[in-house]
Design a protein around this motif. Structure first.
Motif, PDB file in Angstrom:
ATOM      1  N   PRO A 135       0.752  -1.334  -0.045  1.00  0.00           N
ATOM      2  CA  PRO A 135       0.126  -0.173   0.041  1.00  0.00           C
ATOM      3  C   PRO A 135       0.991   1.243  -0.052  1.00  0.00           C
ATOM      4  CG  PRO A 135       0.192  -0.888   2.125  1.00  0.00           C
ATOM      5  CD  PRO A 135       0.973  -1.797   1.310  1.00  0.00           C
ATOM      6  N   GLN A 136       0.122   2.285  -0.179  1.00  0.00           N
ATOM      7  CA  GLN A 136       0.724   3.398  -0.345  1.00  0.00           C
ATOM      8  C   GLN A 136      -0.196   4.490   0.789  1.00  0.00           C
ATOM      9  OE1 GLN A 136       0.196   7.103  -2.485  1.00  0.00           O
ATOM     10  NE2 GLN A 136       2.127   6.566  -3.565  1.00  0.00           N
ATOM     11  N   TRP A 137       0.562   5.111   1.763  1.00  0.00           N
ATOM     12  CA  TRP A 137      -0.137   5.950   2.557  1.00  0.00           C
ATOM     13  C   TRP A 137       0.592   7.346   2.782  1.00  0.00           C
ATOM     14  CZ3 TRP A 137       1.283   8.319   7.465  1.00  0.00           C
ATOM     15  CH2 TRP A 137       0.379   8.914   7.936  1.00  0.00           C
ATOM     16  N   VAL A 138      -0.374   8.554   2.726  1.00  0.00           N
ATOM     17  CA  VAL A 138       0.176   9.815   3.146  1.00  0.00           C
ATOM     18  C   VAL A 138      -0.836  10.271   4.318  1.00  0.00           C
ATOM     19  CG1 VAL A 138       0.255  11.892   2.187  1.00  0.00           C
ATOM     20  CG2 VAL A 138       0.857   9.866   0.438  1.00  0.00           C
ATOM     21  N   ARG A 139      -0.104  10.797   5.217  1.00  0.00           N
ATOM     22  CA  ARG A 139      -0.942  11.611   6.359  1.00  0.00           C
ATOM     23  C   ARG A 139      -2.027  12.570   5.578  1.00  0.00           C
ATOM     24  NH1 ARG A 139      -0.072  11.432  11.493  1.00  0.00           N
ATOM     25  NH2 ARG A 139       2.573  10.524  11.032  1.00  0.00           N
ATOM     26  N   PRO A 140      -2.950  12.625   6.164  1.00  0.00           N
ATOM     27  CA  PRO A 140      -4.165  13.617   5.644  1.00  0.00           C
ATOM     28  C   PRO A 140      -3.780  15.007   5.282  1.00  0.00           C
ATOM     29  CG  PRO A 140      -4.977  11.893   7.309  1.00  0.00           C
ATOM     30  CD  PRO A 140      -3.518  11.956   7.298  1.00  0.00           C
ATOM     31  N   THR A 172      -0.793  17.139  -1.980  1.00  0.00           N
ATOM     32  CA  THR A 172       0.449  17.704  -2.376  1.00  0.00           C
ATOM     33  C   THR A 172       1.098  16.817  -3.413  1.00  0.00           C
ATOM     34  OG1 THR A 172       1.549  16.522  -0.771  1.00  0.00           O
ATOM     35  CG2 THR A 172       0.646  18.595  -0.087  1.00  0.00           C
ATOM     36  N   GLU A 173       2.391  17.032  -3.644  1.00  0.00           N
ATOM     37  CA  GLU A 173       3.242  16.219  -4.711  1.00  0.00           C
ATOM     38  C   GLU A 173       3.632  14.738  -4.109  1.00  0.00           C
ATOM     39  OE1 GLU A 173       6.220  17.918  -2.236  1.00  0.00           O
ATOM     40  OE2 GLU A 173       4.429  18.866  -3.200  1.00  0.00           O
ATOM     41  N   ILE A 174       3.413  14.391  -2.621  1.00  0.00           N
ATOM     42  CA  ILE A 174       3.916  13.548  -2.083  1.00  0.00           C
ATOM     43  C   ILE A 174       3.618  12.329  -2.616  1.00  0.00           C
ATOM     44  CG2 ILE A 174       4.108  12.163   0.080  1.00  0.00           C
ATOM     45  CD1 ILE A 174       4.402  14.932   1.550  1.00  0.00           C
ATOM     46  N   SER A 175       2.119  12.067  -2.979  1.00  0.00           N
ATOM     47  CA  SER A 175       1.684  10.801  -3.202  1.00  0.00           C
ATOM     48  C   SER A 175       2.299  10.270  -4.685  1.00  0.00           C
ATOM     49  CB  SER A 175       0.357  10.740  -3.438  1.00  0.00           C
ATOM     50  OG  SER A 175      -0.279   9.479  -3.857  1.00  0.00           O
ATOM     51  N   LEU A 227       6.163   9.722  -4.617  1.00  0.00           N
ATOM     52  CA  LEU A 227       6.293   8.371  -3.994  1.00  0.00           C
ATOM     53  C   LEU A 227       6.178   7.188  -5.009  1.00  0.00           C
ATOM     54  CD1 LEU A 227       4.601   8.474  -0.394  1.00  0.00           C
ATOM     55  CD2 LEU A 227       7.051   8.343  -0.973  1.00  0.00           C
ATOM     56  N   ALA A 228       4.983   7.261  -6.024  1.00  0.00           N
ATOM     57  CA  ALA A 228       4.754   6.478  -6.922  1.00  0.00           C
ATOM     58  C   ALA A 228       5.717   6.384  -7.961  1.00  0.00           C
ATOM     59  CB  ALA A 228       3.399   6.940  -7.581  1.00  0.00           C
ATOM     60  N   ASP A 229       6.277   7.397  -8.215  1.00  0.00           N
ATOM     61  CA  ASP A 229       7.279   7.617  -9.209  1.00  0.00           C
ATOM     62  C   ASP A 229       8.726   7.030  -8.836  1.00  0.00           C
ATOM     63  OD1 ASP A 229       5.523   8.925 -11.080  1.00  0.00           O
ATOM     64  OD2 ASP A 229       6.103  10.824 -10.777  1.00  0.00           O
TER      65      ASP A 229
END
Length: 125
Positions: A64-69, A74-77, A80-82
């Motif tokens: 999974p991928q998780w980003v704090r709410p 933002t560009e974080i997700s 991370l995927a890239d």
């Protein structure tokens, strides 16, 4: 019917002849090539002829991928995927899968050119 024998072919230790037999069938059927270091193949042989095979392979899941709410949107997700995709290409995976359990995950996958499976996927736990 001929006597059927069964044996295991371990990717890293397989003879080139054995490996090429399997790979030629995969290619003829349009199936992906195997990652040799992480595959093990059970073959059935009759009179020296390959009668069938069943492959055990490790196929990476990139989730999974998780980003704090508070950081969502933002560009974080996307970053991370890239970066995960870059890593997977660097280590030369034969492919990978993502269980896209949200509309956002679906969009990330589609933006990166992934293909949605049409075949049923089964799991044993």
């Amino acid at each position: 019917m001929a006597d059927i024998t069964y044996r295991w072919i371990d990717g890293p230790n397989a003879s080139q002849k054995d490996w090429d037999k399997i790979e030629s069938i995969l290619a003829a059927r349009g199936w992906s090539s195997l990652n040799r270091p992480t595959s093990r193949i059970l073959v059935a042989e009759a009179d020296g002829e390959l009668a069938g095979f069943h492959v055990f392979q490790l196929y990476p899941h990139a989730e999974p991928q998780w980003v704090r709410p508070r950081y969502r949107g933002t560009e974080i997700s996307a970053t991370l995927a890239d970066k995960m995709l870059e890593f997977l290409m660097d280590v030369k995976v034969r492919g990978f899968m993502v269980i896209a359990d949200s509309e956002f995950a679906v969009a990330l996958c589609e933006q990166r050119g992934m293909t949605k499976l049409e075949s049923p996927v089964y799991i044993a736990q």
